[in-house]
Design a protein around this motif. Structure first.
Motif, PDB file in Angstrom:
ATOM      1  N   ARG A 186       0.827  -1.201   0.000  1.00 41.87           N
ATOM      2  CA  ARG A 186       0.000   0.000   0.000  1.00 41.87           C
ATOM      3  C   ARG A 186       0.872   1.266   0.000  1.00 41.87           C
ATOM      4  NH1 ARG A 186      -3.261  -2.781   3.867  1.00 41.87           N
ATOM      5  NH2 ARG A 186      -2.297  -1.538   5.536  1.00 41.87           N
ATOM      6  N   GLU A 187       1.996   1.211   0.707  1.00 39.96           N
ATOM      7  CA  GLU A 187       2.890   2.374   0.792  1.00 39.96           C
ATOM      8  C   GLU A 187       3.893   2.420  -0.360  1.00 39.96           C
ATOM      9  OE1 GLU A 187       4.630   2.205   4.653  1.00 39.96           O
ATOM     10  OE2 GLU A 187       2.669   2.019   5.661  1.00 39.96           O
ATOM     11  N   LYS A 188       3.740   1.438  -1.303  1.00 36.89           N
ATOM     12  CA  LYS A 188       4.585   1.363  -2.493  1.00 36.89           C
ATOM     13  C   LYS A 188       6.065   1.175  -2.167  1.00 36.89           C
ATOM     14  CE  LYS A 188       1.490   4.222  -5.326  1.00 36.89           C
ATOM     15  NZ  LYS A 188       0.553   3.139  -5.430  1.00 36.89           N
ATOM     16  N   ILE A 189       6.329   0.582  -1.012  1.00 33.64           N
ATOM     17  CA  ILE A 189       7.700   0.206  -0.668  1.00 33.64           C
ATOM     18  C   ILE A 189       8.122  -0.998  -1.493  1.00 33.64           C
ATOM     19  CG2 ILE A 189       9.197  -0.624   1.200  1.00 33.64           C
ATOM     20  CD1 ILE A 189       7.423   0.974   3.131  1.00 33.64           C
ATOM     21  N   VAL A 190       7.185  -1.912  -1.703  1.00 37.68           N
ATOM     22  CA  VAL A 190       7.385  -3.047  -2.615  1.00 37.68           C
ATOM     23  C   VAL A 190       6.208  -3.103  -3.556  1.00 37.68           C
ATOM     24  CG1 VAL A 190       8.707  -4.347  -0.897  1.00 37.68           C
ATOM     25  CG2 VAL A 190       6.237  -4.724  -1.103  1.00 37.68           C
ATOM     26  N   ARG A 191       6.473  -3.644  -4.722  1.00 43.14           N
ATOM     27  CA  ARG A 191       5.369  -3.831  -5.674  1.00 43.14           C
ATOM     28  C   ARG A 191       4.744  -5.209  -5.542  1.00 43.14           C
ATOM     29  NH1 ARG A 191       8.300  -1.920 -11.121  1.00 43.14           N
ATOM     30  NH2 ARG A 191      10.024  -2.968 -10.020  1.00 43.14           N
ATOM     31  N   SER A 192       5.475  -6.166  -5.025  1.00 49.33           N
ATOM     32  CA  SER A 192       4.954  -7.513  -4.814  1.00 49.33           C
ATOM     33  C   SER A 192       5.762  -8.177  -3.721  1.00 49.33           C
ATOM     34  CB  SER A 192       5.035  -8.336  -6.104  1.00 49.33           C
ATOM     35  OG  SER A 192       6.380  -8.687  -6.376  1.00 49.33           O
ATOM     36  N   GLY A 193       5.286  -9.333  -3.307  1.00 53.61           N
ATOM     37  CA  GLY A 193       6.003 -10.068  -2.269  1.00 53.61           C
ATOM     38  C   GLY A 193       7.376 -10.518  -2.703  1.00 53.61           C
ATOM     39  N   LEU A 194       7.621 -10.601  -3.991  1.00 58.79           N
ATOM     40  CA  LEU A 194       8.934 -11.012  -4.490  1.00 58.79           C
ATOM     41  C   LEU A 194      10.039 -10.057  -4.047  1.00 58.79           C
ATOM     42  CD1 LEU A 194       8.167 -12.132  -8.155  1.00 58.79           C
ATOM     43  CD2 LEU A 194       9.039 -13.561  -6.286  1.00 58.79           C
ATOM     44  N   GLU A 195       9.680  -8.823  -3.684  1.00 57.79           N
ATOM     45  CA  GLU A 195      10.678  -7.825  -3.280  1.00 57.79           C
ATOM     46  C   GLU A 195      10.825  -7.745  -1.763  1.00 57.79           C
ATOM     47  OE1 GLU A 195       9.294  -4.249  -5.083  1.00 57.79           O
ATOM     48  OE2 GLU A 195       9.910  -4.840  -7.100  1.00 57.79           O
ATOM     49  N   ALA A 196      10.184  -8.658  -1.043  1.00 53.93           N
ATOM     50  CA  ALA A 196      10.171  -8.578   0.418  1.00 53.93           C
ATOM     51  C   ALA A 196      11.003  -9.674   1.065  1.00 53.93           C
ATOM     52  CB  ALA A 196       8.742  -8.649   0.931  1.00 53.93           C
ATOM     53  N   ASP A 197      11.720  -9.297   2.119  1.00 55.50           N
ATOM     54  CA  ASP A 197      12.338 -10.264   3.021  1.00 55.50           C
ATOM     55  C   ASP A 197      11.403 -10.436   4.210  1.00 55.50           C
ATOM     56  OD1 ASP A 197      14.638 -10.621   1.516  1.00 55.50           O
ATOM     57  OD2 ASP A 197      15.651  -8.914   2.454  1.00 55.50           O
ATOM     58  N   VAL A 198      11.180 -11.676   4.599  1.00 55.75           N
ATOM     59  CA  VAL A 198      10.203 -11.970   5.642  1.00 55.75           C
ATOM     60  C   VAL A 198      10.874 -12.735   6.777  1.00 55.75           C
ATOM     61  CG1 VAL A 198       8.096 -13.247   6.186  1.00 55.75           C
ATOM     62  CG2 VAL A 198       8.271 -11.987   4.049  1.00 55.75           C
ATOM     63  N   THR A 199      10.496 -12.364   7.991  1.00 63.34           N
ATOM     64  CA  THR A 199      10.935 -13.103   9.167  1.00 63.34           C
ATOM     65  C   THR A 199       9.711 -13.727   9.831  1.00 63.34           C
ATOM     66  OG1 THR A 199      12.773 -11.581   9.527  1.00 63.34           O
ATOM     67  CG2 THR A 199      12.105 -12.957  11.392  1.00 63.34           C
ATOM     68  N   VAL A 200       9.799 -15.013  10.115  1.00 62.14           N
ATOM     69  CA  VAL A 200       8.667 -15.730  10.721  1.00 62.14           C
ATOM     70  C   VAL A 200       9.126 -16.404  12.000  1.00 62.14           C
ATOM     71  CG1 VAL A 200       7.579 -16.141   8.484  1.00 62.14           C
ATOM     72  CG2 VAL A 200       9.131 -17.847   9.419  1.00 62.14           C
ATOM     73  N   PRO A 201       8.229 -16.561  12.973  1.00 54.79           N
ATOM     74  CA  PRO A 201       8.590 -17.294  14.188  1.00 54.79           C
ATOM     75  C   PRO A 201       8.965 -18.733  13.843  1.00 54.79           C
ATOM     76  CG  PRO A 201       6.555 -16.069  14.488  1.00 54.79           C
ATOM     77  CD  PRO A 201       6.872 -16.033  13.031  1.00 54.79           C
ATOM     78  N   ALA A 202      10.072 -19.184  14.318  1.00 57.98           N
ATOM     79  CA  ALA A 202      10.555 -20.528  13.975  1.00 57.98           C
ATOM     80  C   ALA A 202       9.592 -21.606  14.426  1.00 57.98           C
ATOM     81  CB  ALA A 202      11.936 -20.749  14.594  1.00 57.98           C
ATOM     82  N   ASP A 203       8.944 -21.376  15.562  1.00 59.47           N
ATOM     83  CA  ASP A 203       8.067 -22.431  16.082  1.00 59.47           C
ATOM     84  C   ASP A 203       6.776 -22.560  15.295  1.00 59.47           C
ATOM     85  OD1 ASP A 203       6.828 -20.121  16.879  1.00 59.47           O
ATOM     86  OD2 ASP A 203       6.775 -20.605  19.020  1.00 59.47           O
ATOM     87  N   ARG A 204       6.555 -21.639  14.343  1.00 61.23           N
ATOM     88  CA  ARG A 204       5.347 -21.753  13.512  1.00 61.23           C
ATOM     89  C   ARG A 204       5.632 -22.437  12.183  1.00 61.23           C
ATOM     90  NH1 ARG A 204       1.560 -16.857  12.604  1.00 61.23           N
ATOM     91  NH2 ARG A 204       0.465 -18.620  11.665  1.00 61.23           N
ATOM     92  N   VAL A 205       6.874 -22.739  11.911  1.00 69.27           N
ATOM     93  CA  VAL A 205       7.222 -23.378  10.645  1.00 69.27           C
ATOM     94  C   VAL A 205       7.087 -24.890  10.788  1.00 69.27           C
ATOM     95  CG1 VAL A 205       9.002 -23.744   8.903  1.00 69.27           C
ATOM     96  CG2 VAL A 205       8.812 -21.526  10.045  1.00 69.27           C
ATOM     97  N   PRO A 206       6.230 -25.509   9.987  1.00 71.47           N
ATOM     98  CA  PRO A 206       6.089 -26.969  10.071  1.00 71.47           C
ATOM     99  C   PRO A 206       7.389 -27.663   9.694  1.00 71.47           C
ATOM    100  CG  PRO A 206       4.330 -25.978   8.765  1.00 71.47           C
ATOM    101  CD  PRO A 206       5.366 -24.922   8.962  1.00 71.47           C
ATOM    102  N   GLU A 207       7.538 -28.879  10.169  1.00 74.03           N
ATOM    103  CA  GLU A 207       8.718 -29.666   9.827  1.00 74.03           C
ATOM    104  C   GLU A 207       8.731 -29.981   8.331  1.00 74.03           C
ATOM    105  OE1 GLU A 207       9.030 -33.166  12.128  1.00 74.03           O
ATOM    106  OE2 GLU A 207       9.164 -32.131  14.057  1.00 74.03           O
TER     107      GLU A 207
END
Length: 991
Positions: free
Chosen positions: A899-920
């Motif tokens: 929305r803020e036009k920082i990225v145009r799509s998710g392909l331009e994003a680095d994401v951090t996720v909680p490790a305990d939420r990542v399935p094996e």
């Protein structure tokens, strides 16, 4: 070529984009007629029958609609549901023939022909009966052809070349033959009972031919003078009755009381002309007998203040105390019929819900009245004629009875003016001093003929009946093993069966209801309650267009039961149709063994519900339609048919075969306008399916019909259809994507499931789940669940998830890459499954889809659902369910950056996720691919519970647009794309 500057090169020609000629814009109204014409030219229905020959049968017996007008939206929904049933059963490998039918006899057709006569100022009674019947036959034949074309346009797959019609000579002969089974077994009698009667159409009506409308009627309180009673206080008092049908007072013959009801005798100085003293002569005590619990209601209805202010109780007792009491009719001064004293009789049906607790009895015009009066020998007097007027010689309101201005007072009893407070009935009762109150303000529901829309009455006339509670000869309950069905006549019992005589038609029908499967289940209680409480079946109608009641009757009312005579009649009808039953052939039918002077030929015709109730006998017996068999697996109609076709078929079959002609009954609700109101031309809220097809196409109507919860009343309107159109477009785009992505696919590309990435194996597991859900929904006729499952799978599992993730592999991987080949292998599997799943719903679109990919492979509608391997994997499904939930949170975290036009799509994003939420079982690369992001990092900090996103600092690949560490600068290639392009460049140079 490989030496070109990477930052300036256009890599679009190296990307493998989907390619297809399948258009995004459907153009269904223009395209569907061409597909239909091809089906007709190829005799697709016959091809389907040949393809399924030898498979397990599934028989849906089509309930016959009337051939008297264009298809309406209710017809469309009904036939689409039927088509869905036979198509899904066929897709599951069964032989599911579909013979469409039409009801061509009776008032619906006759009334339309009479309307044409009235416009031409002709009287049908002046036309020879055979000529009039031929006009009815021609009219029905015309509309059969019209409706056939309309149903074919809806995409129905049926034997339209050979439909069944109740007016076909063979059908009429079978109907007569079925009637003769009742006759030969003695399961028919002639009697005079009150039946629903239409004064406008001059015939008896079945309950199914009646609709109820809210009206406002005149309610009156009438005083009957008590002249004899074992209770001394009652003699000279007046028993007060309340009624909303003043016109029945002229045929009153008794009063009824409730034996357990508490009654009171009220004393008042209320003045009533003709009962108490006249004005100027003072007043006398006036005594009124009413139910104690209705005292206040009764007083509130009176207009005189005297009775409200000056009233007191002088006697109280139970209804049983009234035994032996007699009253006289208010019009007793007319003499004759009115001189006879009227007995007060105990009636269990008397309630204290409203009125006075005393009910006037007119055995000519009420079932309870008739039954109660019959117990004491009181017979009907047949005062009201077939046009609803009192007969000429009736002493009150008959011919010659004139108003003060000389106008005839004998009017139709259904005319509101006749029953109004100032009408002839109330006026005469008022003059006789018997009318205590009269007001035209009582709202209630009242029966009307659903054709003429005029009020109907209960009228006692001689009719032919099938008894519900008389032991039947030669029939007992029969069950049919689905593996060993009865042939031909089905379950007719041996007359020697010692238990046969213990069964009545009612008990047989209730037994059959218990053995039948109902969808929805509440249908069982609905039809059971109707059968439990229904009176004897009235078979006769006083009309011209229908199957005659082919009886020879003696002067004493008994009828001939000669199988040889019956056989001659049946043969004549088979050769000549219903016109064979005529006086000129009387001697021929009776033959040498009977004196024609001793018999009369019955002139009545059969109830049209008997006609349609017999359709199983001439459609399912395998004679005219060898693909059929008896009984049917399913009957499917609107919920109103619990009192109509479902019931008449049940009764006819139970009386002749000992069981229902169906194993299951499915009922649907009614189609309402978008605001929930009943559709009405006067309200301008009707939806014409023919116009909808012109605007949107038949597949849109089909998708709507199969998306609603048909077990309830449901809605349709422009906005609803637009929503269905959006749903259709998403399905169409799914197929368009599949066709494009599979361009050039060859089975040599196929990858075995065990060599596929886990995402592909998960999608196959989901497909297996969906397949099971769809099969269960089809078997259970749960079609809104079927459509919802199909649409959700295409939208949520495929378009928004699987296709979205894998488009990178499709576009940018090397053609021989195992991941891309695995993806295309799964797409091919999905295509074959989905086009078959959609085929019963979107019959035209699925054919277009199939023909686009396999133009030489014939019709999709000749295919069956494939048996899928057991790809289910609970552990894999659980892990991907968790992954998809995390993916939703990732997309939500990226959205503010978009929305803020920082990225145009998710392909331009680095994401951090909680490790305990990542399935094996998922690497960071797997996660980035699934989330369609530049990278995914797992945070091991317990304090980090939310997903976070930021713009990636990596450069973008000039071909796949992913931001990766291996990209040297913006516009350069990532490792994968560099290898693919190099291979393509090499192939180009060598070629």
């Amino acid at each position: 070529m490989s030496e070109a500057d990477p930052s300036t090169r256009d890599y679009r020609d190296t990307v493998f984009l989907p390619k297809t000629d399948f258009p995004m814009k459907a153009g269904l109204p223009q395209k569907e007629p061409g597909i239909l014409a091809r089906w007709q030219d190829e005799n697709l229905y016959d091809k389907l029958r040949e393809t399924r020959r030898g498979a397990e049968k599934f028989i849906l017996h089509d309930g016959p609609p009337y051939a008297n007008g264009d298809m309406h939206i209710g017809h469309a929904l009904n036939r689409i549901l039927k088509d869905m049933v036979v198509r899904t059963q066929g897709m599951m490998g069964k032989d599911a023939p579909f013979v469409p039918g039409w009801d061509c006899h009776g008032l619906p057709i006759e009334w339309k022909v009479e309307e044409q006569y009235r416009k031409k100022k002709r009287d049908k009674d002046d036309v020879p009966r055979a000529e009039f019947r031929q006009e009815c036959r021609d009219y029905a034949a015309k509309w059969v052809e019209v409706q056939k074309g309309q149903l074919e346009r809806l995409g129905l797959m049926a034997d339209f070349a050979h439909p069944y019609l109740t007016m076909q000579f063979e059908s009429e002969a079978t109907i007569v033959a079925e009637l003769m089974k009742f006759v030969e077994a003695g399961n028919l009698y002639r009697g005079a009972k009150p039946v629903m009667w239409s004064p406008v159409e001059k015939t008896a009506l079945a309950e199914a031919e009646v609709e109820y409308e809210d009206i406002t009627s005149t309610q009156i309180d009438v005083a009957f003078e008590i002249v004899e009673s074992p209770v001394d206080e009652l003699v000279g008092a007046h028993a007060v009755i309340w009624t909303t049908t003043p016109w029945t007072i002229p045929v009153n013959q008794a009063l009824a009381y409730g034996p357990e009801v508490e009654y009171v005798l009220l004393k008042t100085s209320f003045y009533a002309p003709g009962i108490s003293a006249s004005p100027g002569e003072g007043s006398m005590d006036f005594r009124l007998l009413i139910a104690e619990s209705l005292r206040e209601q009764f007083i509130a209805r009176q207009t005189g203040e005297d009775i409200k202010a000056d009233i007191r109780e002088i006697w109280r007792g139970n209804g049983s105390d009234l035994a032996g009491t007699k009253v006289r009719h208010p019009m007793h001064k007319l003499g004759g019929f009115y001189e006879t004293l009227r007995p007060m009789l105990p009636g269990d049906f008397v309630t204290t819900d409203s009125g006075t607790g005393l009910v006037h009895m007119a055995p000519d015009h009420g079932e309870d009245d008739f039954d109660l009066c019959k117990t004491v020998g009181i017979e009907p007097v047949f005062a009201v004629m077939d046009d609803g007027r009192y007969r000429d010689d009736w002493p009150w309101l008959g011919a010659g009875d004139l108003d003060a201005d000389g106008k005839e007072r004998r009017r139709a009893v259904i005319n509101p003016n006749f029953n109004a407070p100032d009408g002839p009935i109330c006026s005469d009762l008022r003059d006789a001093g018997a009318l205590l109150s009269a007001s035209q303000n009582y709202p209630h529901s009242y029966p009307h003929s659903w054709r003429s829309k005029a009020k109907v009455i209960y009228r006692c006339t001689p009719q032919w009946f099938v008894p519900m509670d008389r032991p039947l000869e030669g029939v007992a309950p029969r069950k049919v093993d689905k593996e060993q069905r009865w042939e031909g006549e089905g379950g007719a019992m041996d007359p020697a069966d010692e238990h046969t005589s213990q069964h009545t038609l009612r008990s047989l029908a209730l037994n059959a209801i218990g053995d039948t499967h109902f969808v929805p289940e509440r249908g069982r209680n609905r039809i059971r309650s109707m059968v439990e409480g229904r009176p004897d079946w009235v078979l006769s109608r006083q009309r011209a267009w229908g199957v005659p009641i082919t009886l020879f009757v003696r002067p004493d009312g008994s009828y001939l039961q000669d199988p040889a005579v019956n056989a001659r009649v049946v043969a004549a009808v088979a050769e000549e149709g219903v016109d064979a039953w005529r006086e000129e052939r009387k001697n021929e039918f009776l033959g040498p063994d009977h004196d024609s002077d001793e018999y009369e030929m019955v002139s009545d015709i059969l109830d049209v519900w008997f006609d349609s109730g017999c359709t199983h006998a001439f459609t399912l017996d395998g004679t005219r339609w060898p693909d059929q068999r008896w009984p049917a697996d399913l009957y499917l109609e609107g919920s109103d048919q619990h009192r109509g076709w479902f019931q008449s078929s049940l009764l006819e079959s139970c009386a002749t075969r000992g069981r229902a002609p169906y194993d299951a009954v499915l009922t649907h609700g009614f189609t309402m306008a978008s605001d929930g109101r009943k559709m009405s031309k006067s309200l301008g809220n009707t939806i014409d399916p023919l116009k909808v097809m012109e605007q949107y196409g038949a597949d849109i109507i089909r998708l709507w019909a199969l998306s609603v919860d048909y077990t309830e009343d449901h809605r349709i309107g422009d906005e609803i259809l637009k929503g269905v159109g959006d749903q259709y477009r998403r399905l169409r785009n799914t197929f368009r994507y599949l066709l494009g992505a599979l361009a050039g696919y060859d089975e040599s590309e196929a990858v075995a499931p065990e060599h596929m990435p886990q995402l592909e194996r998960y999608v196959l597991a989901r497909l297996k789940e969906v397949d099971g859900t769809l099969r269960a929904a089809a078997k259970g006729y749960d079609f809104d669940r079927y459509v919802r499952t199909l649409v959700d799978f295409c939208n949520e599992d495929l378009s928004a998830f699987y296709f979205d993730i894998r488009k990178d592999r499709l576009y940018c991987d090397a053609p021989d890459g195992v991941e891309r080949r695995a993806y295309r292998t799964v797409l091919d599997t999905l295509f074959h499954a989905l086009v078959r799943y959609a085929a019963p719903v979107l019959v035209f679109t699925s054919e277009e889809v199939w023909g686009t990919r396999f133009p030489e492979s014939g019709s999709i509608h000749l295919e069956t659902w494939r048996d899928l391997p057991d790809w289910r994997d609970d552990d894999l499904s659980e892990r991907f369910a968790a992954l998809r939930a995390l993916r939703e949170d990732v997309m939500e975290a990226i959205e503010p950056l978009r929305r803020e036009k920082i990225v145009r799509s998710g392909l331009e994003a680095d994401v951090t996720v909680p490790a305990d939420r990542v399935p094996e079982g998922f690497s960071d690369t797997d996660l980035a691919e699934a989330f369609i992001t530049a990278s995914v990092t797992r945070s091991d900090s317990a304090a980090v519970t939310d997903v976070t996103a930021s713009r990636s600092s990596e450069d973008k690949c000039g071909r796949c647009w992913r931001l990766l560490p291996s990209v040297a600068e913006d516009g350069a290639l990532c490792d994968r794309c560099e290898a693919v392009v190099a291979e393509l460049d090499a192939e180009g140079a060598s070629s």
